[in-house]
Design a protein around this motif. Structure first.
Motif, PDB file in Angstrom:
ATOM      1  N   ILE A   1       4.274   4.030   6.249  1.00  0.00           N
ATOM      2  CA  ILE A   1       4.432   2.587   6.466  1.00  0.00           C
ATOM      3  C   ILE A   1       3.263   1.874   5.778  1.00  0.00           C
ATOM      4  CG2 ILE A   1       5.777   2.772   8.584  1.00  0.00           C
ATOM      5  CD1 ILE A   1       3.228   2.430  10.213  1.00  0.00           C
ATOM      6  N   SER A   2       3.330   0.547   5.721  1.00  0.00           N
ATOM      7  CA  SER A   2       2.307  -0.218   5.000  1.00  0.00           C
ATOM      8  C   SER A   2       1.079  -0.428   5.867  1.00  0.00           C
ATOM      9  CB  SER A   2       2.854  -1.583   4.616  1.00  0.00           C
ATOM     10  OG  SER A   2       4.026  -1.425   3.890  1.00  0.00           O
ATOM     11  N   VAL A   3      -0.035  -0.660   5.188  1.00  0.00           N
ATOM     12  CA  VAL A   3      -1.240  -1.059   5.891  1.00  0.00           C
ATOM     13  C   VAL A   3      -1.666  -2.417   5.341  1.00  0.00           C
ATOM     14  CG1 VAL A   3      -2.743   0.275   4.307  1.00  0.00           C
ATOM     15  CG2 VAL A   3      -3.610  -0.408   6.542  1.00  0.00           C
ATOM     16  N   ALA A   4      -2.053  -3.318   6.244  1.00  0.00           N
ATOM     17  CA  ALA A   4      -2.580  -4.629   5.848  1.00  0.00           C
ATOM     18  C   ALA A   4      -3.989  -4.720   6.414  1.00  0.00           C
ATOM     19  CB  ALA A   4      -1.707  -5.754   6.382  1.00  0.00           C
ATOM     20  N   GLN A   5      -4.991  -4.778   5.536  1.00  0.00           N
ATOM     21  CA  GLN A   5      -6.391  -4.710   5.975  1.00  0.00           C
ATOM     22  C   GLN A   5      -6.998  -6.105   6.129  1.00  0.00           C
ATOM     23  OE1 GLN A   5      -7.530  -1.752   6.736  1.00  0.00           O
ATOM     24  NE2 GLN A   5      -7.113  -0.210   5.156  1.00  0.00           N
TER      25      GLN A   5
ATOM     26  N   SER B   1       0.828  -1.212   0.000  1.00  0.00           N
ATOM     27  CA  SER B   1       0.000   0.000   0.000  1.00  0.00           C
ATOM     28  C   SER B   1       0.859   1.258   0.000  1.00  0.00           C
ATOM     29  CB  SER B   1      -0.915  -0.010   1.229  1.00  0.00           C
ATOM     30  OG  SER B   1      -0.134   0.048   2.420  1.00  0.00           O
ATOM     31  N   ASN B   2       1.975   1.208   0.725  1.00  0.00           N
ATOM     32  CA  ASN B   2       2.851   2.385   0.819  1.00  0.00           C
ATOM     33  C   ASN B   2       3.403   2.740  -0.556  1.00  0.00           C
ATOM     34  OD1 ASN B   2       4.179   4.331   2.457  1.00  0.00           O
ATOM     35  ND2 ASN B   2       6.058   3.111   2.435  1.00  0.00           N
ATOM     36  N   GLN B   3       3.929   1.743  -1.265  1.00  0.00           N
ATOM     37  CA  GLN B   3       4.480   1.974  -2.599  1.00  0.00           C
ATOM     38  C   GLN B   3       3.397   2.432  -3.579  1.00  0.00           C
ATOM     39  OE1 GLN B   3       5.939  -2.107  -2.766  1.00  0.00           O
ATOM     40  NE2 GLN B   3       8.038  -1.355  -2.926  1.00  0.00           N
ATOM     41  N   THR B   4       2.249   1.764  -3.523  1.00  0.00           N
ATOM     42  CA  THR B   4       1.144   2.071  -4.435  1.00  0.00           C
ATOM     43  C   THR B   4       0.695   3.520  -4.272  1.00  0.00           C
ATOM     44  OG1 THR B   4       0.393  -0.210  -4.365  1.00  0.00           O
ATOM     45  CG2 THR B   4      -1.242   1.435  -5.020  1.00  0.00           C
ATOM     46  N   GLN B   5       0.519   3.914  -3.005  1.00  0.00           N
ATOM     47  CA  GLN B   5      -0.013   5.256  -2.752  1.00  0.00           C
ATOM     48  C   GLN B   5       1.002   6.337  -3.105  1.00  0.00           C
ATOM     49  OE1 GLN B   5      -1.262   5.022   1.331  1.00  0.00           O
ATOM     50  NE2 GLN B   5      -2.573   3.280   0.891  1.00  0.00           N
ATOM     51  N   ILE B   6       2.289   6.077  -2.842  1.00  0.00           N
ATOM     52  CA  ILE B   6       3.321   7.055  -3.201  1.00  0.00           C
ATOM     53  C   ILE B   6       3.345   7.240  -4.720  1.00  0.00           C
ATOM     54  CG2 ILE B   6       5.848   7.361  -3.334  1.00  0.00           C
ATOM     55  CD1 ILE B   6       5.943   6.231  -0.431  1.00  0.00           C
TER      56      ILE B   6
ATOM     57  N   THR C   1      -8.008  -6.859  -3.843  1.00  0.00           N
ATOM     58  CA  THR C   1      -7.574  -6.835  -2.445  1.00  0.00           C
ATOM     59  C   THR C   1      -8.739  -6.549  -1.500  1.00  0.00           C
ATOM     60  OG1 THR C   1      -7.146  -4.466  -2.431  1.00  0.00           O
ATOM     61  CG2 THR C   1      -5.328  -5.912  -3.109  1.00  0.00           C
ATOM     62  N   GLY C   2      -9.737  -5.798  -1.959  1.00  0.00           N
ATOM     63  CA  GLY C   2     -10.835  -5.400  -1.086  1.00  0.00           C
ATOM     64  C   GLY C   2     -10.388  -4.507   0.060  1.00  0.00           C
ATOM     65  N   ALA C   3      -9.174  -3.931  -0.053  1.00  0.00           N
ATOM     66  CA  ALA C   3      -8.574  -3.268   1.102  1.00  0.00           C
ATOM     67  C   ALA C   3      -9.194  -1.916   1.428  1.00  0.00           C
ATOM     68  CB  ALA C   3      -7.075  -3.116   0.890  1.00  0.00           C
TER      69      ALA C   3
ATOM     70  N   ILE D   1      -8.132 -12.412   0.131  1.00  0.00           N
ATOM     71  CA  ILE D   1      -8.043 -11.629  -1.104  1.00  0.00           C
ATOM     72  C   ILE D   1      -9.071 -12.178  -2.095  1.00  0.00           C
ATOM     73  CG2 ILE D   1      -5.667 -10.817  -0.835  1.00  0.00           C
ATOM     74  CD1 ILE D   1      -4.792 -13.148  -2.632  1.00  0.00           C
ATOM     75  N   TYR D   2      -9.356 -11.402  -3.132  1.00  0.00           N
ATOM     76  CA  TYR D   2     -10.425 -11.777  -4.068  1.00  0.00           C
ATOM     77  C   TYR D   2     -11.683 -12.140  -3.279  1.00  0.00           C
ATOM     78  CZ  TYR D   2      -6.312 -11.848  -6.956  1.00  0.00           C
ATOM     79  OH  TYR D   2      -5.140 -11.477  -7.552  1.00  0.00           O
ATOM     80  N   ALA D   3     -12.015 -11.273  -2.320  1.00  0.00           N
ATOM     81  CA  ALA D   3     -13.219 -11.434  -1.501  1.00  0.00           C
ATOM     82  C   ALA D   3     -13.311 -12.811  -0.861  1.00  0.00           C
ATOM     83  CB  ALA D   3     -14.470 -11.127  -2.328  1.00  0.00           C
ATOM     84  N   GLY D   4     -12.175 -13.335  -0.433  1.00  0.00           N
ATOM     85  CA  GLY D   4     -12.189 -14.593   0.300  1.00  0.00           C
ATOM     86  C   GLY D   4     -12.081 -15.830  -0.573  1.00  0.00           C
ATOM     87  N   LYS D   5     -11.916 -15.631  -1.905  1.00  0.00           N
ATOM     88  CA  LYS D   5     -11.727 -16.797  -2.766  1.00  0.00           C
ATOM     89  C   LYS D   5     -10.331 -17.386  -2.555  1.00  0.00           C
ATOM     90  CE  LYS D   5     -14.651 -14.731  -6.309  1.00  0.00           C
ATOM     91  NZ  LYS D   5     -14.567 -14.046  -7.610  1.00  0.00           N
ATOM     92  N   ALA D   6      -9.410 -16.590  -1.986  1.00  0.00           N
ATOM     93  CA  ALA D   6      -8.074 -17.077  -1.629  1.00  0.00           C
ATOM     94  C   ALA D   6      -7.618 -16.322  -0.389  1.00  0.00           C
ATOM     95  CB  ALA D   6      -7.091 -16.853  -2.778  1.00  0.00           C
ATOM     96  N   MET D   7      -6.609 -16.867   0.287  1.00  0.00           N
ATOM     97  CA  MET D   7      -6.057 -16.209   1.460  1.00  0.00           C
ATOM     98  C   MET D   7      -4.625 -15.806   1.139  1.00  0.00           C
ATOM     99  SD  MET D   7      -8.773 -16.682   3.160  1.00  0.00           S
ATOM    100  CE  MET D   7      -8.482 -16.144   4.840  1.00  0.00           C
ATOM    101  N   GLN D   8      -4.204 -14.648   1.658  1.00  0.00           N
ATOM    102  CA  GLN D   8      -2.835 -14.176   1.458  1.00  0.00           C
ATOM    103  C   GLN D   8      -2.125 -14.172   2.805  1.00  0.00           C
ATOM    104  OE1 GLN D   8      -1.431 -11.172  -1.472  1.00  0.00           O
ATOM    105  NE2 GLN D   8      -1.604  -9.761   0.242  1.00  0.00           N
TER     106      GLN D   8
END
Lengths: 248, 310
Positions: B107-111, A94-99, A122-124, B125-132
């Motif tokens: 910094i990164s965000v992981a949702q 996300s950091n790289q993407t947003q930058i 990602t649905g993020a 990911i892919y609305a639960g069709k796979a897990m990351q």
């Protein structure tokens, strides 16, 4: 009249089967589309232009195959199309993407950016607010209503206690839910114009990723359930929900 | 071990119960977390301090917290939170704030994290069709899905400090518009009963509403139903382009089980499917399937539930 930008993303069709192959998902045979919520963002950008003037720039981040979604946006009527990419980039966090995206927005004179509320892969839902923070702009997310005013916009945001009619001054990033507009379809002239359109390539300096992708795995499978034939079995199921599952 | 910080989820000035789940998730990543409680006053801080396993509580107090405004909330919370791994709720506003905070700190965000195993975090990911499955390189902000971690208990006695913040809001709520229906939102509900195009007519959703009232449930719908009938609003849609839900009980009526829909509800603890087509894909995912028309099954379901629950 402020210029307008819209962020769009190429994703697998939401009806696509996604399978992990080895330790990564196999996307080699999926159909690719513009992420569904981005279609509403694109429509919002075009509505904004029609109401207030200004040029619309569509921006995507990705490898050359992502030109297709930009051409689709061009066919709808956007003025400029920009693809952000670096040859060595992969699995951006996300950091790289947003930058990278914020850098491309700065390249335009946009004072308002529309994007989908989340991407179908990602649905993020991280990109809109994250890009806004990097630009130092306001943001409003998940909007379900949009109106244009002299010095800004009014949006409707769903909240627990009702829908919030909210004033937003520009510059701002707005992430769009479905339901407040009907995305237009391209006409033949638009499609012909889009074929000849040039995609502008934008490079950006990005830091190292803060996230390592270890693996992709299939979702946990549930144990097979029981199927009953006929409505006469409803009481059996209700009893099971009460006594075995403990959920009612 | 990293320092961990939990941003409390609040609702109308009160601590939202999901906060106790965030404490459990944060505790598995590092030392006893610092719990930041945003609010217009410090009234939710006492409930926060009572959560077992919390290291300390910081009430982050400011006028900006009267309604959600992304930029001022991020600025005020950032000023109160030490560096480390920050944990938010994966709610609509929680994810928005998580992203703003991460961007503010570069910094990164992981949702939508649903599991933590050692240093490995799992997110759908892919609305639960796979897990990351991911690991973090240093500080990050993560958001946690509700109903996936056990709630921390009570009986804690963390010290509370107050930090006053002033941040200018960038968006101003002009009016709260009451929702067209007073019904529970699918995103908030622990039991959901959803209808699909198999309901034949939007007027038939009143049957689902009556059962929902008996159960204290929300009424949802498939994309097919929302796209076909104007009377069924998008706010009811469960699926990849609607809401992702994680209730204890999900009852799907007249829903075939398109992959789009399954993506939004497959993690429900128990799934009941009622469909007249024995071949409908939804039955492969149901704990209890009933092959029947809704016209035959729902009256029996309603009377059984009424007898049981009054």
């Amino acid at each position: 009249m402020p210029d307008i930008a819209v962020l769009i993303k190429r994703v697998p069709d939401t009806n696509a089967q996604i399978r992990a192959s080895g330790d990564r998902v196999d996307l080699s045979s999926v159909k690719w589309v513009m992420s569904p919520y981005d279609e509403y963002a694109l429509e919002a950008a075009m509505m904004h232009k029609e109401a207030k003037g200004g040029n619309v720039t569509a921006i995507t981040l990705g490898a050359p195959e992502c030109d297709k979604v930009l051409k689709d946006a061009k066919a709808i009527g956007v003025d400029r199309i920009i693809r952000v990419w670096g040859d060595s980039w992969s699995d951006l966090d996300s950091n790289q993407t947003q930058i990278a995206l914020a850098s491309a927005v700065r390249e335009t004179s946009a004072e308002i950016v529309y994007c989908g509320k989340s991407a179908a892969d990602t649905g993020a839902a991280s990109t809109g607010p994250g890009v806004a923070e990097r630009l130092g702009w306001a943001s409003a997310s998940n909007i379900i209503g949009l109106g244009f005013e002299d010095s800004g916009i009014e949006v409707i945001i769903p909240a627990a206690s009702g829908n919030a009619r909210t004033g937003v001054s520009l510059p701002a990033v707005i992430s769009c839910d479905k339901g407040f507009c009907k995305p237009r379809k391209p006409n033949v002239k638009g499609i012909m114009m889009a074929k000849k359109a040039q995609v502008e390539i934008h490079a950006a300096d990005i830091p190292a990723s803060g996230i390592n992708i270890v693996s992709h795995t299939p979702p946990p499978q549930k144990a097979p359930g029981q199927t009953f034939d006929g409505a006469a079995n409803v009481p059996t199921v209700v009893t099971a929900l009460r006594n075995d599952a403990n959920v009612i | 071990m990293s320092e961990t910080i939990v941003i409390a989820e609040t609702k109308q000035g009160m601590l939202h119960p999901v906060t106790a789940e965030l404490v459990t998730a944060a505790s598995s990543l590092g030392a006893a977390p610092t719990l930041i409680v945003p609010g217009t006053d410090d009234s939710a801080a006492a409930a926060a301090a009572d959560l077992a396993g919390v290291g300390r509580v910081i009430a982050c107090v400011g006028d900006c917290f009267s309604a959600y405004d992304a930029s001022s909330w991020a600025k005020a919370v950032d000023a109160c939170a030490p560096a480390g791994i920050v944990v938010c709720a994966a709610s609509q506003n929680g994810k928005d704030l998580a992203s703003r905070l991460a961007a503010r700190r570069s910094i990164s965000v992981a949702q939508d994290v649903v599991a933590i195993d050692g240093t490995t975090l799992t997110q759908p990911i892919y609305a639960g069709k796979a897990m990351q499955n991911i690991t973090l390189n240093g500080d990050a902000v993560i958001s946690i899905r509700a109903n996936t971690f056990a709630a921390a208990g009570g009986g804690g006695g963390a010290e509370v400090s107050v930090m006053n913040q002033s941040a200018d809001i960038a968006t101003a709520v002009r009016e709260m518009i009451a929702k067209a229906s007073e019904r529970l939102d699918v995103a908030e509900a622990d039991i959901i009963i959803s209808g699909g195009r198999g309901m034949q007519d939007p007027a038939n959703f009143v049957t689902l509403e009556r059962i929902a009232d008996t159960l204290g449930a929300a009424v949802g719908a498939s994309r097919a139903a929302v796209d076909t009938w104007d009377e069924i609003p998008h706010s009811m849609q469960v699926g990849q382009t609607g809401k992702t839900v994680n209730p204890s009980l999900y009852i799907a009526v007249g829903i075939s089980g398109a992959i789009q829909h399954l993506a939004g509800m497959r993690t429900s603890k128990y799934i009941v499917a009622i469909n007249k087509d024995a071949e409908a894909p939804i039955f492969k995912h149901a704990d209890y399937g009933i092959v029947s028309t809704w016209e035959e099954a729902l009256p029996i379901l309603e009377s059984e539930l009424k007898a049981l629950l009054g």
